[in-house]
Write a protein that holds these residues in place. Structure first.
Motif, PDB file in Angstrom:
ATOM      1  N   VAL A 157      80.213  30.879  54.033  1.00 57.88           N
ATOM      2  CA  VAL A 157      79.706  29.155  52.871  1.00 57.88           C
ATOM      3  C   VAL A 157      79.928  30.281  50.863  1.00 57.88           C
ATOM      4  CG1 VAL A 157      77.671  28.685  54.323  1.00 57.88           C
ATOM      5  CG2 VAL A 157      77.372  30.298  52.459  1.00 57.88           C
ATOM      6  N   ASP A 158      80.730  29.220  50.606  1.00 60.54           N
ATOM      7  CA  ASP A 158      81.368  28.905  48.821  1.00 60.54           C
ATOM      8  C   ASP A 158      79.591  28.284  48.621  1.00 60.54           C
ATOM      9  OD1 ASP A 158      82.884  28.922  47.013  1.00 60.54           O
ATOM     10  OD2 ASP A 158      82.597  26.739  47.002  1.00 60.54           O
ATOM     11  N   TYR A 159      79.730  29.048  46.899  1.00 60.57           N
ATOM     12  CA  TYR A 159      78.862  29.281  46.704  1.00 60.57           C
ATOM     13  C   TYR A 159      78.130  27.648  46.261  1.00 60.57           C
ATOM     14  CZ  TYR A 159      75.059  29.793  42.899  1.00 60.57           C
ATOM     15  OH  TYR A 159      73.145  29.690  42.327  1.00 60.57           O
ATOM     16  N   GLU A 160      79.822  26.997  45.278  1.00 56.94           N
ATOM     17  CA  GLU A 160      79.047  25.577  44.884  1.00 56.94           C
ATOM     18  C   GLU A 160      79.821  24.761  45.871  1.00 56.94           C
ATOM     19  OE1 GLU A 160      79.207  25.137  41.452  1.00 56.94           O
ATOM     20  OE2 GLU A 160      78.426  27.426  41.040  1.00 56.94           O
ATOM     21  N   LEU A 161      78.839  24.330  46.368  1.00 63.97           N
ATOM     22  CA  LEU A 161      79.150  23.293  47.310  1.00 63.97           C
ATOM     23  C   LEU A 161      78.962  21.725  46.315  1.00 63.97           C
ATOM     24  CD1 LEU A 161      78.064  25.056  50.883  1.00 63.97           C
ATOM     25  CD2 LEU A 161      80.265  24.096  50.215  1.00 63.97           C
ATOM     26  N   PRO A 162      79.443  20.644  47.487  1.00 66.00           N
ATOM     27  CA  PRO A 162      78.411  19.204  46.474  1.00 66.00           C
ATOM     28  C   PRO A 162      76.836  18.759  46.852  1.00 66.00           C
ATOM     29  CG  PRO A 162      79.727  18.899  48.143  1.00 66.00           C
ATOM     30  CD  PRO A 162      79.982  20.598  47.726  1.00 66.00           C
ATOM     31  N   ASP A 163      76.493  19.451  48.529  1.00 68.67           N
ATOM     32  CA  ASP A 163      75.599  18.850  48.317  1.00 68.67           C
ATOM     33  C   ASP A 163      74.670  19.745  48.231  1.00 68.67           C
ATOM     34  OD1 ASP A 163      76.759  19.849  50.209  1.00 68.67           O
ATOM     35  OD2 ASP A 163      76.141  18.653  52.290  1.00 68.67           O
ATOM     36  N   MET A 164      74.533  20.966  48.258  1.00 64.29           N
ATOM     37  CA  MET A 164      73.405  22.199  47.730  1.00 64.29           C
ATOM     38  C   MET A 164      74.408  23.614  47.624  1.00 64.29           C
ATOM     39  SD  MET A 164      72.071  23.462  51.710  1.00 64.29           S
ATOM     40  CE  MET A 164      71.346  21.454  52.393  1.00 64.29           C
ATOM     41  N   THR A 165      73.619  24.326  46.952  1.00 63.50           N
ATOM     42  CA  THR A 165      74.518  25.414  46.777  1.00 63.50           C
ATOM     43  C   THR A 165      74.784  26.517  48.071  1.00 63.50           C
ATOM     44  OG1 THR A 165      72.157  27.470  46.314  1.00 63.50           O
ATOM     45  CG2 THR A 165      73.636  25.623  44.240  1.00 63.50           C
ATOM     46  N   GLY A 166      75.592  27.130  47.293  1.00 61.10           N
ATOM     47  CA  GLY A 166      75.617  28.361  49.431  1.00 61.10           C
ATOM     48  C   GLY A 166      74.663  29.022  49.047  1.00 61.10           C
ATOM     49  N   ALA A 167      74.098  29.522  48.487  1.00 63.38           N
ATOM     50  CA  ALA A 167      72.612  30.618  48.842  1.00 63.38           C
ATOM     51  C   ALA A 167      71.762  29.570  48.863  1.00 63.38           C
ATOM     52  CB  ALA A 167      71.797  30.827  47.246  1.00 63.38           C
ATOM     53  N   GLN A 168      71.431  28.004  48.654  1.00 64.09           N
ATOM     54  CA  GLN A 168      70.177  26.996  49.483  1.00 64.09           C
ATOM     55  C   GLN A 168      70.631  27.157  50.926  1.00 64.09           C
ATOM     56  OE1 GLN A 168      71.438  23.927  46.319  1.00 64.09           O
ATOM     57  NE2 GLN A 168      68.743  24.635  46.368  1.00 64.09           N
ATOM     58  N   LEU A 169      71.956  26.678  50.966  1.00 66.71           N
ATOM     59  CA  LEU A 169      72.334  26.151  52.538  1.00 66.71           C
ATOM     60  C   LEU A 169      72.264  27.835  53.313  1.00 66.71           C
ATOM     61  CD1 LEU A 169      74.118  25.245  54.912  1.00 66.71           C
ATOM     62  CD2 LEU A 169      75.506  26.207  53.943  1.00 66.71           C
ATOM     63  N   ALA A 170      72.819  29.296  52.874  1.00 65.47           N
ATOM     64  CA  ALA A 170      72.393  30.353  53.551  1.00 65.47           C
ATOM     65  C   ALA A 170      70.864  30.414  54.055  1.00 65.47           C
ATOM     66  CB  ALA A 170      72.449  31.643  52.553  1.00 65.47           C
ATOM     67  N   GLN A 171      69.870  29.678  52.985  1.00 66.60           N
ATOM     68  CA  GLN A 171      68.540  30.056  53.319  1.00 66.60           C
ATOM     69  C   GLN A 171      67.923  28.884  54.975  1.00 66.60           C
ATOM     70  OE1 GLN A 171      65.368  28.412  50.389  1.00 66.60           O
ATOM     71  NE2 GLN A 171      63.729  29.282  51.445  1.00 66.60           N
ATOM     72  N   GLU A 172      68.776  27.895  54.493  1.00 64.00           N
ATOM     73  CA  GLU A 172      68.359  26.592  55.489  1.00 64.00           C
ATOM     74  C   GLU A 172      69.313  27.114  56.860  1.00 64.00           C
ATOM     75  OE1 GLU A 172      67.399  23.887  55.701  1.00 64.00           O
ATOM     76  OE2 GLU A 172      66.464  24.042  54.081  1.00 64.00           O
ATOM     77  N   ILE A 173      70.654  27.859  56.930  1.00 66.13           N
ATOM     78  CA  ILE A 173      71.028  28.539  58.338  1.00 66.13           C
ATOM     79  C   ILE A 173      69.882  29.324  59.312  1.00 66.13           C
ATOM     80  CG2 ILE A 173      73.062  29.864  58.754  1.00 66.13           C
ATOM     81  CD1 ILE A 173      74.113  28.966  56.696  1.00 66.13           C
ATOM     82  N   ARG A 174      69.511  30.972  58.412  1.00 64.85           N
ATOM     83  CA  ARG A 174      68.304  31.425  58.432  1.00 64.85           C
ATOM     84  C   ARG A 174      67.248  30.578  59.308  1.00 64.85           C
ATOM     85  NH1 ARG A 174      70.880  36.502  58.719  1.00 64.85           N
ATOM     86  NH2 ARG A 174      71.928  36.501  56.535  1.00 64.85           N
ATOM     87  N   ALA A 175      66.393  29.861  58.668  1.00 68.55           N
ATOM     88  CA  ALA A 175      65.317  29.280  58.963  1.00 68.55           C
ATOM     89  C   ALA A 175      65.080  29.090  60.690  1.00 68.55           C
ATOM     90  CB  ALA A 175      65.094  27.783  58.662  1.00 68.55           C
ATOM     91  N   PHE A 176      66.798  28.224  61.079  1.00 67.51           N
ATOM     92  CA  PHE A 176      67.073  28.659  62.408  1.00 67.51           C
ATOM     93  C   PHE A 176      67.888  29.516  63.727  1.00 67.51           C
ATOM     94  CE2 PHE A 176      69.510  25.022  60.270  1.00 67.51           C
ATOM     95  CZ  PHE A 176      70.972  25.180  60.123  1.00 67.51           C
ATOM     96  N   GLU A 177      68.448  30.578  62.403  1.00 63.46           N
ATOM     97  CA  GLU A 177      69.424  31.828  63.137  1.00 63.46           C
ATOM     98  C   GLU A 177      69.959  32.437  62.351  1.00 63.46           C
ATOM     99  OE1 GLU A 177      71.076  32.728  65.867  1.00 63.46           O
ATOM    100  OE2 GLU A 177      71.203  30.771  65.979  1.00 63.46           O
ATOM    101  N   PRO A 178      67.957  32.983  62.870  1.00 68.46           N
ATOM    102  CA  PRO A 178      67.576  34.299  61.722  1.00 68.46           C
ATOM    103  C   PRO A 178      68.670  35.714  61.448  1.00 68.46           C
ATOM    104  CG  PRO A 178      66.020  33.494  63.342  1.00 68.46           C
ATOM    105  CD  PRO A 178      66.603  32.807  63.873  1.00 68.46           C
ATOM    106  N   SER A 179      69.346  35.416  62.819  1.00 66.89           N
ATOM    107  CA  SER A 179      70.409  36.696  62.780  1.00 66.89           C
ATOM    108  C   SER A 179      71.576  36.449  62.414  1.00 66.89           C
ATOM    109  CB  SER A 179      70.007  36.925  64.759  1.00 66.89           C
ATOM    110  OG  SER A 179      70.658  36.342  64.974  1.00 66.89           O
ATOM    111  N   ALA A 180      72.044  35.254  62.285  1.00 72.35           N
ATOM    112  CA  ALA A 180      73.086  35.400  61.583  1.00 72.35           C
ATOM    113  C   ALA A 180      74.077  36.322  60.498  1.00 72.35           C
ATOM    114  CB  ALA A 180      73.584  33.164  60.992  1.00 72.35           C
ATOM    115  N   ARG A 181      74.796  36.049  60.706  1.00 75.03           N
ATOM    116  CA  ARG A 181      75.882  37.193  59.523  1.00 75.03           C
ATOM    117  C   ARG A 181      76.412  36.144  58.693  1.00 75.03           C
ATOM    118  NH1 ARG A 181      77.622  38.898  64.919  1.00 75.03           N
ATOM    119  NH2 ARG A 181      76.032  40.649  64.949  1.00 75.03           N
TER     120      ARG A 181
END
Length: 124
Positions: A55-79
């Motif tokens: 994920v890129d850090y600078e995305l138009p709809d949220m930061t990459g860090a926020q996206l990583a948190q969202e991904i981990r919410a339903f895919e905890p083992s995601a790399r």
């Protein structure tokens, strides 16, 4: 021997960067799906399985860090690899990512990082 090809989701709003890195990853034997926005990436993660998410850090709809948190919410083992133009990010921004790579890093370093996350042998 298997023909397994690791799958990568690459989310970046800059089309030139997205196309370039996706092409290089595919040349190295990865299967790459791309998305331009964080929400598009989240939709893909809900319907497909990926070995690594970049994920890129600078995305138009949220930061990459926020996206990583969202991904981990339903895919905890995601790399998750976070790409950023910044050399240093606050620790809180890196909580949900496995690796932070500074954009402009050597492409071989990116491949080695992916191989390490997937525990693939060198030279893949």
């Amino acid at each position: 021997m298997t023909n397994y090809s690791p799958t990568i989701l690459y989310i970046d709003d800059e089309s030139d960067q997205r196309i370039f890195l996706a092409a290089l990853l595919e040349y190295r034997g990865f299967h790459v799906t791309t998305a331009r926005r964080a929400l598009d990436g989240l939709e893909l993660i809900l319907t497909e399985q990926f070995d690594v998410v970049i994920v890129d850090y600078e995305l138009p709809d949220m930061t990459g860090a926020q996206l990583a948190q969202e991904i981990r919410a339903f895919e905890p083992s995601a790399r998750i690899i976070l790409f950023s133009g910044r050399t240093h990010l606050p620790a809180g921004e890196l909580t949900y990512v496995d690796v932070h790579i500074v954009q402009g890093s050597l492409i071989d370093d990116i491949f080695e990082t992916i191989r390490g996350l997937l525990e693939l042998p060198a030279g893949r």
